[in-house]
Design a protein around this motif. Structure first.
Motif, PDB file in Angstrom:
ATOM      1  N   MET A 201       0.819  -1.209   0.000  1.00  0.00           N
ATOM      2  CA  MET A 201       0.000   0.000   0.000  1.00  0.00           C
ATOM      3  C   MET A 201       0.854   1.261   0.000  1.00  0.00           C
ATOM      4  SD  MET A 201      -2.901   1.295  -0.233  1.00  0.00           S
ATOM      5  CE  MET A 201      -3.636  -0.328  -0.369  1.00  0.00           C
ATOM      6  N   SER A 202       0.358   2.282  -0.708  1.00  0.00           N
ATOM      7  CA  SER A 202       0.929   3.624  -0.659  1.00  0.00           C
ATOM      8  C   SER A 202      -0.225   4.581  -0.398  1.00  0.00           C
ATOM      9  CB  SER A 202       1.607   3.977  -1.985  1.00  0.00           C
ATOM     10  OG  SER A 202       0.641   4.079  -3.030  1.00  0.00           O
ATOM     11  N   PHE A 203       0.085   5.799   0.012  1.00  0.00           N
ATOM     12  CA  PHE A 203      -0.982   6.742   0.330  1.00  0.00           C
ATOM     13  C   PHE A 203      -1.844   7.077  -0.890  1.00  0.00           C
ATOM     14  CE2 PHE A 203      -2.706  11.032   0.862  1.00  0.00           C
ATOM     15  CZ  PHE A 203      -3.452  10.838   2.010  1.00  0.00           C
ATOM     16  N   PRO A 204      -1.255   7.384  -2.065  1.00  0.00           N
ATOM     17  CA  PRO A 204      -2.111   7.660  -3.233  1.00  0.00           C
ATOM     18  C   PRO A 204      -3.024   6.479  -3.590  1.00  0.00           C
ATOM     19  CG  PRO A 204       0.110   8.441  -3.640  1.00  0.00           C
ATOM     20  CD  PRO A 204       0.172   7.639  -2.385  1.00  0.00           C
ATOM     21  N   ARG A 205      -2.512   5.262  -3.451  1.00  0.00           N
ATOM     22  CA  ARG A 205      -3.346   4.094  -3.752  1.00  0.00           C
ATOM     23  C   ARG A 205      -4.452   3.967  -2.707  1.00  0.00           C
ATOM     24  NH1 ARG A 205      -1.417  -2.256  -4.451  1.00  0.00           N
ATOM     25  NH2 ARG A 205      -3.529  -3.128  -4.580  1.00  0.00           N
ATOM     26  N   ARG A 206      -4.139   4.233  -1.439  1.00  0.00           N
ATOM     27  CA  ARG A 206      -5.158   4.184  -0.396  1.00  0.00           C
ATOM     28  C   ARG A 206      -6.268   5.188  -0.687  1.00  0.00           C
ATOM     29  NH1 ARG A 206      -5.072   2.422   4.712  1.00  0.00           N
ATOM     30  NH2 ARG A 206      -4.638   0.474   3.604  1.00  0.00           N
ATOM     31  N   GLN A 207      -5.882   6.370  -1.157  1.00  0.00           N
ATOM     32  CA  GLN A 207      -6.871   7.388  -1.502  1.00  0.00           C
ATOM     33  C   GLN A 207      -7.843   6.879  -2.577  1.00  0.00           C
ATOM     34  OE1 GLN A 207      -6.833   9.981   0.849  1.00  0.00           O
ATOM     35  NE2 GLN A 207      -6.365  11.595  -0.630  1.00  0.00           N
ATOM     36  N   MET A 208      -7.294   6.305  -3.648  1.00  0.00           N
ATOM     37  CA  MET A 208      -8.131   5.847  -4.745  1.00  0.00           C
ATOM     38  C   MET A 208      -8.968   4.636  -4.344  1.00  0.00           C
ATOM     39  SD  MET A 208      -9.300   6.292  -7.756  1.00  0.00           S
ATOM     40  CE  MET A 208      -8.207   7.519  -8.507  1.00  0.00           C
ATOM     41  N   VAL A 274      -2.566  11.931  -5.889  1.00  0.00           N
ATOM     42  CA  VAL A 274      -3.198  10.894  -6.698  1.00  0.00           C
ATOM     43  C   VAL A 274      -2.128  10.327  -7.620  1.00  0.00           C
ATOM     44  CG1 VAL A 274      -5.034  10.384  -8.341  1.00  0.00           C
ATOM     45  CG2 VAL A 274      -5.391  12.133  -6.606  1.00  0.00           C
ATOM     46  N   SER A 275      -2.159   9.027  -7.858  1.00  0.00           N
ATOM     47  CA  SER A 275      -1.113   8.385  -8.653  1.00  0.00           C
ATOM     48  C   SER A 275      -1.043   8.953 -10.067  1.00  0.00           C
ATOM     49  CB  SER A 275      -1.345   6.876  -8.714  1.00  0.00           C
ATOM     50  OG  SER A 275      -2.429   6.576  -9.571  1.00  0.00           O
ATOM     51  N   ILE A 276       0.133   8.840 -10.661  1.00  0.00           N
ATOM     52  CA  ILE A 276       0.338   9.309 -12.026  1.00  0.00           C
ATOM     53  C   ILE A 276      -0.532   8.502 -12.994  1.00  0.00           C
ATOM     54  CG2 ILE A 276       2.051   9.471 -13.889  1.00  0.00           C
ATOM     55  CD1 ILE A 276       4.151   9.971 -11.636  1.00  0.00           C
ATOM     56  N   LYS A 277      -0.621   7.211 -12.764  1.00  0.00           N
ATOM     57  CA  LYS A 277      -1.436   6.356 -13.632  1.00  0.00           C
ATOM     58  C   LYS A 277      -2.901   6.774 -13.589  1.00  0.00           C
ATOM     59  CE  LYS A 277      -2.105   1.491 -14.802  1.00  0.00           C
ATOM     60  NZ  LYS A 277      -1.763   0.088 -14.424  1.00  0.00           N
ATOM     61  N   ALA A 278      -3.401   7.101 -12.400  1.00  0.00           N
ATOM     62  CA  ALA A 278      -4.794   7.539 -12.277  1.00  0.00           C
ATOM     63  C   ALA A 278      -5.005   8.889 -12.959  1.00  0.00           C
ATOM     64  CB  ALA A 278      -5.186   7.632 -10.805  1.00  0.00           C
ATOM     65  N   GLN A 279      -3.979   9.735 -12.939  1.00  0.00           N
ATOM     66  CA  GLN A 279      -4.099  11.037 -13.602  1.00  0.00           C
ATOM     67  C   GLN A 279      -4.197  10.871 -15.117  1.00  0.00           C
ATOM     68  OE1 GLN A 279      -1.625  14.374 -12.074  1.00  0.00           O
ATOM     69  NE2 GLN A 279      -0.772  12.842 -10.680  1.00  0.00           N
ATOM     70  N   ILE A 280      -3.418   9.952 -15.662  1.00  0.00           N
ATOM     71  CA  ILE A 280      -3.480   9.711 -17.106  1.00  0.00           C
ATOM     72  C   ILE A 280      -4.883   9.270 -17.506  1.00  0.00           C
ATOM     73  CG2 ILE A 280      -2.597   8.292 -19.011  1.00  0.00           C
ATOM     74  CD1 ILE A 280       0.064   8.107 -17.475  1.00  0.00           C
ATOM     75  N   LYS A 281      -5.445   8.340 -16.730  1.00  0.00           N
ATOM     76  CA  LYS A 281      -6.802   7.855 -17.012  1.00  0.00           C
ATOM     77  C   LYS A 281      -7.826   8.974 -16.851  1.00  0.00           C
ATOM     78  CE  LYS A 281      -9.970   4.648 -17.750  1.00  0.00           C
ATOM     79  NZ  LYS A 281     -11.186   5.483 -17.681  1.00  0.00           N
ATOM     80  N   ARG A 282      -7.634   9.822 -15.854  1.00  0.00           N
ATOM     81  CA  ARG A 282      -8.574  10.919 -15.620  1.00  0.00           C
ATOM     82  C   ARG A 282      -8.591  11.892 -16.805  1.00  0.00           C
ATOM     83  NH1 ARG A 282     -13.211  12.827 -14.276  1.00  0.00           N
ATOM     84  NH2 ARG A 282     -13.246  14.794 -13.111  1.00  0.00           N
ATOM     85  N   GLU A 309       6.371   0.752  -8.594  1.00  0.00           N
ATOM     86  CA  GLU A 309       6.318   1.810  -7.575  1.00  0.00           C
ATOM     87  C   GLU A 309       6.574   3.148  -8.247  1.00  0.00           C
ATOM     88  OE1 GLU A 309       8.754   3.282  -3.607  1.00  0.00           O
ATOM     89  OE2 GLU A 309       8.496   1.134  -3.962  1.00  0.00           O
ATOM     90  N   GLU A 310       5.731   4.104  -7.964  1.00  0.00           N
ATOM     91  CA  GLU A 310       5.881   5.437  -8.532  1.00  0.00           C
ATOM     92  C   GLU A 310       6.717   6.328  -7.620  1.00  0.00           C
ATOM     93  OE1 GLU A 310       2.245   7.390  -9.355  1.00  0.00           O
ATOM     94  OE2 GLU A 310       1.447   5.837 -10.688  1.00  0.00           O
ATOM     95  N   PRO A 311       7.320   7.375  -8.179  1.00  0.00           N
ATOM     96  CA  PRO A 311       7.949   8.386  -7.326  1.00  0.00           C
ATOM     97  C   PRO A 311       6.907   8.994  -6.382  1.00  0.00           C
ATOM     98  CG  PRO A 311       8.594   8.701  -9.626  1.00  0.00           C
ATOM     99  CD  PRO A 311       7.513   7.669  -9.622  1.00  0.00           C
ATOM    100  N   LEU A 312       7.321   9.343  -5.195  1.00  0.00           N
ATOM    101  CA  LEU A 312       6.497   9.964  -4.147  1.00  0.00           C
ATOM    102  C   LEU A 312       5.517   8.996  -3.473  1.00  0.00           C
ATOM    103  CD1 LEU A 312       5.551  13.455  -5.715  1.00  0.00           C
ATOM    104  CD2 LEU A 312       7.419  12.911  -4.132  1.00  0.00           C
ATOM    105  N   ASP A 313       5.535   7.718  -3.878  1.00  0.00           N
ATOM    106  CA  ASP A 313       4.621   6.783  -3.230  1.00  0.00           C
ATOM    107  C   ASP A 313       4.864   6.697  -1.729  1.00  0.00           C
ATOM    108  OD1 ASP A 313       3.048   6.096  -5.342  1.00  0.00           O
ATOM    109  OD2 ASP A 313       3.914   4.106  -5.676  1.00  0.00           O
ATOM    110  N   ARG A 314       6.105   6.895  -1.316  1.00  0.00           N
ATOM    111  CA  ARG A 314       6.434   6.785   0.109  1.00  0.00           C
ATOM    112  C   ARG A 314       6.536   8.152   0.791  1.00  0.00           C
ATOM    113  NH1 ARG A 314       8.275   1.500   0.997  1.00  0.00           N
ATOM    114  NH2 ARG A 314       8.761   0.360  -0.930  1.00  0.00           N
ATOM    115  N   ALA A 315       6.043   9.174   0.108  1.00  0.00           N
ATOM    116  CA  ALA A 315       6.183  10.530   0.646  1.00  0.00           C
ATOM    117  C   ALA A 315       5.245  10.806   1.815  1.00  0.00           C
ATOM    118  CB  ALA A 315       5.951  11.557  -0.459  1.00  0.00           C
TER     119      ALA A 315
END
Length: 398
Positions: A201-208, A274-282, A309-315
């Protein structure tokens, strides 16, 4: 002829077996050293275990004997879960069993503690989810933000927001990366319950993930089990669209995208979380990014290894729910019930299972509750009436 246990609930045995990921009746029979047909009869209700066998079941499945004598916490409404086609049935059964335990623990705790009031607006207003268009879902996302008074900027903590408006949330290790979350409405309480995975789990993934289950609760409350099976892909698409629109409003987020690129998405991730992948889809949903451009962005994304794993996932620290945990601690610290009372009277699962579902630290039940120590009245009075000034003790010079 040996007499079975009166009041034995066969559904409870199936539930406990699923909660322990024991894949078959035969596997449980081997653990008990009995015939597989015996376990099969217990589960279909044609017979029930005697006292000795019930004790053996309790030991193997790590529950109290009373567990098998209480009705199962179930709902006529379906459980919404996202899983890959390759997901094992036993993993899905495990998730469903944990959700039922979440319902049960939540119901028991609400006998003692008032949970936040349910504040979930009826966005469908009598319409069917099947009638919703994309623009309707975009409007619903903005209406929810307005109703909950969170503005149109980044939503910094979806889990905390959901708990504030009446959701009951738990996070557990699913033991597989193929299960993300689960949503189910309680029939008795008419309150939505959400189970989220902690795996990788990462925070952006938890959000989504949290927003996705929230979307199911809001859009698909009255969907039947048959409809869910028939329209699963459509229902999942709607939930993801609402989750994305809620986290990245069309009125604000899209205007901050000056030039769609991985670099700009990374900057926006720092702000919107929000994850980069989710932004592309959005941006594809909003038709800001064309289909060809979307494919190209995904290729670059994959080439950078960001699928793992994306950058900032552990931020940011991953948000954990608090309502169930706080309720348990309030009950004990206020003296309403002791931990031993709860385990002996209220709960029938093991302490570890309760700690897991309520997000308490492991071993919480084994820790002794703190006692309030009060000063003797004569000492308190002597200190309060003292006229002597305090003494300053100097530190020795080095």
């Amino acid at each position: 002829m040996r007499v079975g246990t009166p009041g034995f609930m066969p559904e409870r045995l199936t539930e406990a077996r699923a909660a322990r990921r024991i894949a078959s009746k035969s596997a449980l029979a081997r653990l008990l050293s009995v015939n597989a047909s015996t376990v099969a009869r217990w589960e279909d209700g044609s017979s029930s275990p005697d006292t000795e066998a019930l004790t053996a079941l309790s030991d193997v499945l790590r529950v109290r004997r009373e567990f098998f004598l209480r009705p199962i916490y179930d709902s006529a409404r379906p459980m919404f879960h996202r899983s890959l086609a390759s997901t094992l049935v036993r993993d899905i059964d495990y998730q469903h069993a944990q959700m039922r335990w979440l319902h049960e623990l939540s119901s028991i705790l609400q006998h003692y503690v008032d949970f936040p009031a349910i504040d979930i607006p009826d966005v469908l207003e009598g319409s069917s989810y099947k009638q919703l268009r994309d623009e309707d879902i975009e409007r619903i996302a903005l209406d929810l933000r307005s109703h909950w008074k969170i503005g149109e900027g980044p939503c910094t903590d979806v889990v905390a927001l959901m708990e504030r408006v009446g959701f009951v949330i738990s996070t557990i290790e699913m033991g597989t990366s193929k299960l993300d979350g689960l949503c189910s409405w309680s029939t008795a309480e008419d309150r939505p319950h959400v189970l989220l995975a902690n795996d990788k789990m990462s925070f952006p993934r938890r959000q989504m993930d949290a927003a996705h289950e929230m979307a199911h609760a809001i859009l698909h409350k009255d969907v039947t089990v048959a409809e869910l099976k028939q329209n699963l892909k459509f229902i999942e698409t709607q939930a993801f669209r609402l989750a994305s629109a809620f986290l990245m409003p069309s009125t604000t987020y899209s205007h901050e995208v000056s030039r769609p690129s991985l670099a700009s998405f990374l900057s926006l991730k720092d702000r919107w979380r929000v994850s980069i992948k989710a932004q592309i889809k959005r941006l594809s949903d909003l038709e800001i990014v064309s289909g060809d451009h979307q494919v190209e962005l995904y290729k670059l994304y994959s080439a950078k290894g960001w699928s793992r794993e994306e950058p900032l996932d552990r931020a940011w620290p991953v948000t954990e729910p608090r309502v169930l945990k706080d309720a348990m601690e309030v009950i004990v610290t206020s003296g309403i019930r002791t931990k031993a009372d709860l385990l002996a009277v209220e709960f029938t699962m093991s302490p570890g299972d309760i700690e897991n579902v309520t997000n308490l630290p492991a071993g919480w039940f084994a820790l002794k509750s703190g006692e309030i120590v009060q000063l003797r009245s004569d000492i308190e009075r002597r200190h309060s009436n003292s006229d002597q000034p305090g003494v300053v003790v100097p530190f020795a010079r080095k």
